[in-house]
Scaffold this active site. Structure first.
Site: not given
Length: 209
Positions: A50, A60, A161
Site C-alpha cells: 500500500h 485487505h 472500502h
C-alpha cells in the site's frame, strides 16, 4: 492522426516515498552488483503493498475477500473520467450529483489536498459510504483518489472500502492528478499477478480520448 501520448499519474517509488505510519518502509538496493556477478546488476525491493499508487483487493479489509489474482483485470483498463472535487472534507452522493456521470465506468477524483509523495498526510478528504450505491447506479466500476485511502486515515470500520466492493466498485489510491485536466481519458492501472496479496502497486497512465 497522431495518437495522444500516455501521461504518468503514478507516484515514483523511491527510498524517500512516504508510507503508512508503522508500515514497511520502501527500500530498493542493488544486492548483487555487476562487479560481483560479472554480468548484471540485480536489485532487491522491500515495500508495503500500500505504498505509492496502488489498488486494494477485498482481502485487505475482509479475511474472506478476493485477493489480487482473483480480480477482473478488465476493470483497470479502459475509459475514465477525471473530475475536480477540491476543497471538500468528505465526498458522497450529494457532492457528485451535479456531475454528468452517465456512461462513465472509471472515475478519478482530484481533491488536490496533499500532493507530497514524501510526506504522509495528517488528514485527507474521504469518501462517505453513500457514494457506493450512487456510483453503482451510474455503472461505475472503479473509483480512483489522489490520497492514500478512501476512508479517514484513523478509521477502523472502513465503511467506504466495504460499501464500494459490496457494490462492485474497485479502489485505486494515490494517483497523481495535479498535472492533468478534467475530462475523459483512457486509463491503464494494472495490478501485478500476485496470488495471495491484499493489494498491488500499479503504474497508472492515462491519455486523452
Amino acid at each position: 492522426m497522431k495518437t495522444s501520448e500516455w501521461i504518468d499519474i503514478s507516484q515514483p517509488l523511491n527510498n524517500d516515498i512516504a508510507t503508512w505510519p508503522g508500515d514497511t518502509p520502501f527500500s530498493y538496493e542493488v544486492s548483487w552488483s555487476k562487479e560481483e556477478s560479472g554480468s548484471v546488476n540485480v536489485g532487491k525491493l522491500t515495500m508495503s503493498i500500500h505504498t505509492g499508487t496502488h489498488i486494494d483487493a477485498p482481502f485487505h479489509f475482509d479475511n474472506e475477500g478476493k485477493k489480487v489474482i482473483d480480480l477482473d483485470v478488465q476493470v483497470y483498463v479502459g475509459p475514465a473520467r477525471i473530475i475536480d472535487v477540491s476543497n471538500l472534507e468528505s465526498i458522497g452522493k450529494k457532492e457528485l450529483e451535479n456531475f454528468h456521470l452517465e456512461g462513465v465506468e472509471r472515475l478519478l477524483l482530484r481533491t488536490s489536498s496533499h500532493g507530497k509523495a514524501n510526506e504522509f498526510p495528517d488528514v485527507i478528504p474521504h469518501l462517505r459510504a453513500d457514494i457506493a450505491p450512487f456510483l453503482s447506479e451510474k455503472g461505475i466500476r472503479l473509483i480512483g483518489v489522489d490520497v492514500p485511502s478512501v476512508d479517514p486515515l484513523d478509521d477502523k470500520e472502513l465503511a467506504a472500502h466495504h460499501q464500494l466492493f459490496k457494490h462492485g466498485i474497485h479502489i485505486l489510491e494515490n494517483v497523481v492528478l495535479d498535472h492533468v485536466a478534467d475530462g475523459d481519458y483512457e486509463l491503464i492501472a494494472l495490478p501485478l499477478a500476485l496470488s495471495d496479496a491484499d493489494g498491488s502497486p500499479v503504474r497508472a497512465v492515462i491519455r486523452p480520448i
